[in-house]
Design an enzyme around this catalytic site. Structure first.
Site, PDB file in Angstrom:
ATOM      1  N   TYR A  97      17.539 -30.018  25.742  1.00  0.00           N
ATOM      2  CA  TYR A  97      18.924 -29.577  25.902  1.00  0.00           C
ATOM      3  C   TYR A  97      19.681 -30.550  26.784  1.00  0.00           C
ATOM      4  O   TYR A  97      19.111 -31.123  27.709  1.00  0.00           O
ATOM      5  CB  TYR A  97      18.981 -28.188  26.567  1.00  0.00           C
ATOM      6  CG  TYR A  97      18.610 -27.050  25.668  1.00  0.00           C
ATOM      7  CD1 TYR A  97      19.540 -26.485  24.816  1.00  0.00           C
ATOM      8  CD2 TYR A  97      17.329 -26.537  25.689  1.00  0.00           C
ATOM      9  CE1 TYR A  97      19.198 -25.421  23.994  1.00  0.00           C
ATOM     10  CE2 TYR A  97      16.973 -25.469  24.871  1.00  0.00           C
ATOM     11  CZ  TYR A  97      17.923 -24.918  24.029  1.00  0.00           C
ATOM     12  OH  TYR A  97      17.578 -23.879  23.214  1.00  0.00           O
ATOM     13  N   TYR A 126      10.229 -27.018  21.682  1.00  0.00           N
ATOM     14  CA  TYR A 126      10.003 -27.490  23.060  1.00  0.00           C
ATOM     15  C   TYR A 126       9.053 -26.541  23.776  1.00  0.00           C
ATOM     16  O   TYR A 126       8.996 -25.343  23.481  1.00  0.00           O
ATOM     17  CB  TYR A 126      11.318 -27.647  23.823  1.00  0.00           C
ATOM     18  CG  TYR A 126      12.170 -26.398  23.937  1.00  0.00           C
ATOM     19  CD1 TYR A 126      11.910 -25.421  24.896  1.00  0.00           C
ATOM     20  CD2 TYR A 126      13.256 -26.208  23.087  1.00  0.00           C
ATOM     21  CE1 TYR A 126      12.711 -24.289  25.013  1.00  0.00           C
ATOM     22  CE2 TYR A 126      14.056 -25.082  23.185  1.00  0.00           C
ATOM     23  CZ  TYR A 126      13.778 -24.130  24.158  1.00  0.00           C
ATOM     24  OH  TYR A 126      14.567 -23.012  24.255  1.00  0.00           O
ATOM     25  N   ARG A 135       8.480 -22.982  22.166  1.00  0.00           N
ATOM     26  CA  ARG A 135       9.494 -22.306  21.376  1.00  0.00           C
ATOM     27  C   ARG A 135       9.568 -22.960  20.000  1.00  0.00           C
ATOM     28  O   ARG A 135       9.685 -24.177  19.905  1.00  0.00           O
ATOM     29  CB  ARG A 135      10.895 -22.431  22.018  1.00  0.00           C
ATOM     30  CG  ARG A 135      11.121 -21.786  23.357  1.00  0.00           C
ATOM     31  CD  ARG A 135      10.863 -20.308  23.479  1.00  0.00           C
ATOM     32  NE  ARG A 135      11.047 -19.455  22.308  1.00  0.00           N
ATOM     33  CZ  ARG A 135      12.196 -18.990  21.855  1.00  0.00           C
ATOM     34  NH1 ARG A 135      13.328 -19.300  22.444  1.00  0.00           N
ATOM     35  NH2 ARG A 135      12.233 -18.175  20.818  1.00  0.00           N
ATOM     36  N   HIS A 151      14.905 -23.581  17.082  1.00  0.00           N
ATOM     37  CA  HIS A 151      15.828 -22.443  16.990  1.00  0.00           C
ATOM     38  C   HIS A 151      17.232 -22.857  17.384  1.00  0.00           C
ATOM     39  O   HIS A 151      17.438 -23.838  18.092  1.00  0.00           O
ATOM     40  CB  HIS A 151      15.365 -21.285  17.892  1.00  0.00           C
ATOM     41  CG  HIS A 151      15.304 -21.656  19.339  1.00  0.00           C
ATOM     42  ND1 HIS A 151      14.233 -22.313  19.891  1.00  0.00           N
ATOM     43  CD2 HIS A 151      16.191 -21.486  20.355  1.00  0.00           C
ATOM     44  CE1 HIS A 151      14.446 -22.523  21.171  1.00  0.00           C
ATOM     45  NE2 HIS A 151      15.635 -22.045  21.489  1.00  0.00           N
ATOM     46  N   HIS A 187      20.662 -21.022  19.107  1.00  0.00           N
ATOM     47  CA  HIS A 187      21.203 -19.829  19.757  1.00  0.00           C
ATOM     48  C   HIS A 187      22.575 -19.517  19.155  1.00  0.00           C
ATOM     49  O   HIS A 187      23.376 -20.422  18.932  1.00  0.00           O
ATOM     50  CB  HIS A 187      21.356 -20.062  21.258  1.00  0.00           C
ATOM     51  CG  HIS A 187      20.055 -20.292  21.969  1.00  0.00           C
ATOM     52  ND1 HIS A 187      19.339 -19.282  22.556  1.00  0.00           N
ATOM     53  CD2 HIS A 187      19.337 -21.420  22.170  1.00  0.00           C
ATOM     54  CE1 HIS A 187      18.234 -19.778  23.105  1.00  0.00           C
ATOM     55  NE2 HIS A 187      18.205 -21.079  22.885  1.00  0.00           N
TER      56      HIS A 187
END
Ligand SMILES: [Fe+2]
Length: 245
Positions: A111, A150, A160, A163, A165
């Site tokens: 991120y 990640y 995870r 994905h 959000h």
């Protein structure tokens, strides 16, 4: 007797068979974040119910184009994809003018956030945020780079799945809904302790977007279809939903 005029109730009762309990120790973060005391019901204020109203002219031309909206000296690295679908209510009516916001990691699973210290590099041409508004048919679409998986600190080798959000606003701030979209065929989905907090396997499946070759752009981008249902038996599971299903 149920009143016939809308709105006839402020809240829908939460379906406990679909929503995970707040305390799910296999997802370790939930231990400290779950309430220790019984919840208090709060009445919505008028401003929470009535505002704001979003319109298409408030968005910039690149807001739904995560490939270009942060690009500086070149294109972001990764697999180019289109994500599209419809937002429906419990009676399959389109939800119009809903603000759909998305945020995600880059292709390496990193991120653009100061607290993300994962070893994968920042992509100088990828921001990872975008937004769009549903049209009169409830449809939305955006273009992006497929996010990478990640690791996170839960158990050894907790990762995870890839994905995106999602946040949705209806006609008021009090109606904000948040969820995550996953990708068909991702082998990490059955191993994810956050997804595993959802007790209903069918509800998990509704968070997994199938590959949609009909919406793909030949020689350019693949596409995934993610329909969002706000209430009812086929509703999308929302991680923050206060007003049930
Ligand atoms: Fe995430």
């Amino acid at each position: 007797m149920k009143p016939t005029t809308w709105p006839y109730g402020e809240f829908y009762q939460r379906n406990r068979a679909q929503h995970p309990p707040a305390l799910t120790p296999a997802y370790k973060t939930s231990v400290l974040r779950s309430p220790q005391k019984s919840l208090i019901s709060l009445q919505n204020s008028l401003s929470e119910i009535t505002g704001p109203v979003f319109s298409h002219d408030e968005l910039g031309p690149l807001d739904n184009d995560l490939i270009m909206n942060y690009a500086k000296e070149g294109l972001p690295v990764g697999e180019r994809i289109i994500v599209h679908g419809y937002v429906w209510d419990e009676n399959a009516r389109p939800v119009r003018n809903a603000l759909v916001e998305v945020w995600q990691a880059n292709a390496g699973g990193r991120y653009r956030h100061k607290k993300d210290t994962y070893i994968a590099p920042i992509d100088p041409n990828f921001g990872g945020c975008g937004r769009t508004i549903t049209d009169d048919t409830g449809a939305y679409a955006f273009r992006t780079i497929k996010p990478g998986a990640y690791p996170f600190r839960n158990y050894v080798n907790s990762w995870r799945p890839a994905h995106i959000h999602f946040s949705l606003f209806g006609s008021g701030f009090a109606q904000r809904l948040i969820t995550q979209m996953y990708f068909e065929g991702d082998p990490l989905i059955p191993h994810d302790q956050i997804i595993a907090t959802i007790p209903d396997p069918a509800a998990i499946q509704r968070l997994v977007a199938p590959l949609d070759l009909n919406a793909a752009l030949p020689l350019d981008s693949l596409a995934y279809r993610f329909d969002i249902v706000l209430r009812g038996r086929r509703q999308t599971w929302f991680e923050n939903k206060p007003q049930g299903s």
